[in-house]
Enzyme design. Structure first.
Site, PDB file in Angstrom:
ATOM      1  N   GLY A 244       6.322   8.907   1.584  1.00  0.00           N
ATOM      2  CA  GLY A 244       5.969   9.782   0.469  1.00  0.00           C
ATOM      3  C   GLY A 244       4.800   9.227  -0.312  1.00  0.00           C
ATOM      4  CB  SER A 245       3.547  10.110  -3.657  1.00  0.00           C
ATOM      5  OG  SER A 245       4.607   9.748  -4.539  1.00  0.00           O
ATOM      6  CB  THR A 246       0.819   5.488  -3.740  1.00  0.00           C
ATOM      7  OG1 THR A 246       0.205   5.545  -2.447  1.00  0.00           O
ATOM      8  CG2 THR A 246       0.660   4.082  -4.297  1.00  0.00           C
ATOM      9  CD  GLU A 247       3.702   9.273  -9.979  1.00  0.00           C
ATOM     10  OE1 GLU A 247       4.154   9.393 -11.136  1.00  0.00           O
ATOM     11  OE2 GLU A 247       3.093  10.184  -9.384  1.00  0.00           O
ATOM     12  CB  VAL A 248       7.742   8.327  -5.187  1.00  0.00           C
ATOM     13  CG1 VAL A 248       9.229   8.139  -4.885  1.00  0.00           C
ATOM     14  CG2 VAL A 248       7.534   9.587  -6.018  1.00  0.00           C
ATOM     15  N   GLY A 249       6.648   5.497  -4.187  1.00  0.00           N
ATOM     16  CA  GLY A 249       6.854   4.275  -3.419  1.00  0.00           C
ATOM     17  C   GLY A 249       6.797   3.028  -4.272  1.00  0.00           C
ATOM     18  CD  GLU A 266       3.108   6.592   6.194  1.00  0.00           C
ATOM     19  OE1 GLU A 266       2.041   6.264   5.621  1.00  0.00           O
ATOM     20  OE2 GLU A 266       3.428   7.758   6.401  1.00  0.00           O
ATOM     21  CB  CYS A 300       0.342   9.830   6.199  1.00  0.00           C
ATOM     22  SG  CYS A 300       1.932  10.378   5.556  1.00  0.00           S
TER      23      CYS A 300
END
Length: 509
Positions: A244-249, A266, A300
């Site tokens: 998913g997103s970098t923010e959530v990751g 990822e 991605c």
């Protein structure tokens, strides 16, 4: 008004028009909120799913714990046979499942079929791997000793997948995790809940028919703020795999690593193609077109930055513009369509607002740039923008079909520009110069996890490890030795003699 009756293949996959159960813990249930599953081609409701209530989370965990030991003690080749049968069952449902992916996610049918095939391929790969996963045996410096390593299951594995590959990414994780002896809990994206249901029902049938506790693969459908949050806070998981997103990751990383848990992340990509002055232009054009507009720019590994040597810039731009004009946009289930809708209306907003910011930062739209009014769906024009490499927006990832094109004089500059963004997933160099190829692959070349030559940034094969560096998260999935992330490694020293010699020559008598 629903579109359910227009699509008879939904019934083939066990999907009803209303109130499909969204929780599987060995049995189906669901007591949470109703989720409306939309068709991005027209934003009409396809069907509804009753998601998970917070209290249903623990029922899944308890079912997994009950299934864990027996599955871990099942011989790995037998686990591999079960995974092979799952792949075979997916193969038998490839047509309706591919149509469902096109319908609910929005990618064109041929790409959807490729996604299901990817799941099948990973199952085939994992089946073979189940007979070859092994640890090293190393020479011991002590007489009558063996030094070796063993790999054991982690136990519970949490798999959180994204909307853009709602089927394949589960395969990357679950097929490998299962042959390693783990039990898994899958949370797919809420916006692709029907795909989650269909795949889960296929897996369930195989497990039940082969006398395997179906809680080996549990499912919770629901929003990340509830289901996802419960998963990442739960120390009973040996691993959380998140796409998913970098923010959530970033939040998942800080939470899970805060209690020293393991993750596979990822996250975002901001992928570049570098076109050297000796590049094969025909190869470049075919690769860039697929890499930039495939899956409507929602991979991605989508190419978002195109660096072209000044001697080829005008030619590439002219021919790429002509190619973009030929792209057929429309219903992803229709033959000949190359670009379907964006997945959600919020993605359309990201597209329009992103273009406004691009223009503020000096970017100029070469082609595209418009929202399209087609059947009430989430359609936009694939867009090419001329902009400077160091514009702030170029360093962010817009998850839409916008391609930045930039001119360079010196190949070293292009290599540096490739690396100047926070993300590090995929990259590709087009050249026939051997020295440049190996420089690109070496320590002063691309800093990405996927570094290609004369192929697109997207469309990775399952045999290699998939993942990236920096803010892409550092995780690896699918092939190569990615299986090691789903296991607990132990180093073993075995003394089969009658004395107790110490290492490093220590005498402790």
């Amino acid at each position: 008004m629903t579109t359910f009756n227009e699509y008879p293949f939904l019934a083939e996959l066990g999907i009803k028009a209303e109130n499909n159960d969204g929780v599987f813990n060995g049995k189906w249930g669901g007591a949470g909120e109703i989720i409306k599953c939309l068709n991005p081609t027209n934003n009409k409701v396809i069907a509804t799913v009753r998601g998970a209530a917070p209290e249903e989370y623990e029922t899944c965990i308890q079912a997994m714990l009950a299934a864990k030991v027996k599955w871990a003690l099942t011989p790995a080749p037998r686990r591999g046979e079960i995974v092979r049968l799952i792949g075979q069952a997916m193969r038998e449902k490839i047509e309706p499942l591919s149509k469902l992916i096109s319908l609910e996610m929005g990618k064109i049918y041929i790409e959807a079929k490729g996604e299901v095939q990817e799941f099948i391929d990973v199952c085939d790969y994992a089946t073979g791997l189940s007979r070859s996963i092994n640890g090293q045996v190393m020479p011991s410096e002590r007489p009558n000793h063996i030094l070796m390593e063993t790999w054991n299951p982690l136990g519970l594995v949490g798999i959180i997948t994204a909307f853009n590959f709602p089927c394949a990414v589960l395969g990357w994780n679950a097929a490998i995790s299962m042959i390693c002896g783990n039990v898994q809990l899958w949370k797919g994206a809420s916006t692709t809940s029907l795909i989650t249901l269909a795949v889960s029902k296929i897996i369930e049938k195989v497990l039940v028919e082969n006398d395997v506790d179906p809680a080996v693969c549990c499912v919770l459908i629901g929003p990340g703020r509830t289901v996802g949050e419960q998963m990442i806070q739960d120390k009973r998981f040996g691993l959380i795999s998140f796409t998913g997103s970098t923010e959530v990751g970033r939040r998942i990383s800080s939470t899970v690593h805060g209690y020293f848990g393991k993750t596979i992340l990822e996250l975002g990509g901001n992928n570049a193609i570098v076109v050297a002055e000796d590049a094969d232009i025909e190869l470049v054009l075919r690769a860039v077109l697929f890499a930039s507009v495939g899956t409507t720019g929602q991979r991605c590994t989508t190419c978002r930055r195109l660096f072209v040597h000044e001697s080829l810039y005008d030619t590439i731009l002219e021919r790429l513009t002509k190619a973009y004009k030929t792209i057929k946009i429309g219903n992803p289930l229709e033959e000949g369509v190359l670009v379907g809708p964006l997945h959600t209306q919020s993605a359309v907003k990201e597209f329009t607002e992103g273009l406004e910011e691009i223009k503020k930062q000096g970017g100029k739209v070469v082609i595209g740039g418009n929202k399209l009014d087609i059947s009430g769906g989430n359609f936009v024009e694939p867009t090419v923008v001329a902009i400077e490499h160091d514009a702030p927006i170029v360093k962010t990832e817009l998850f839409v079909p916008i391609l930045y094109i930039m001119k360079f004089k010196n190949l070293d500059d292009a290599f540096a520009w490739n690396n100047e963004v926070p993300q590090g997933l995929s990259s590709s160099l087009f050249t026939n110069n051997q020295k440049n190829i190996f420089k690109w692959l070496g320590p002063t070349g691309s800093d990405c996890g996927i570094v290609n030559v004369n192929v697109a940034t997207n469309g990775a094969e399952i045999g290699g490890a998939f993942g990236g560096e920096k803010e892409t998260g550092g995780g690896r999935e699918s092939g190569s030795d990615s299986w090691k992330q789903y296991c607990r490694r132990s180093t073993n020293t075995i003394n089969y003699g009658n004395t107790m010699p110490l290492s490093q020559g220590i005498n402790f008598n």
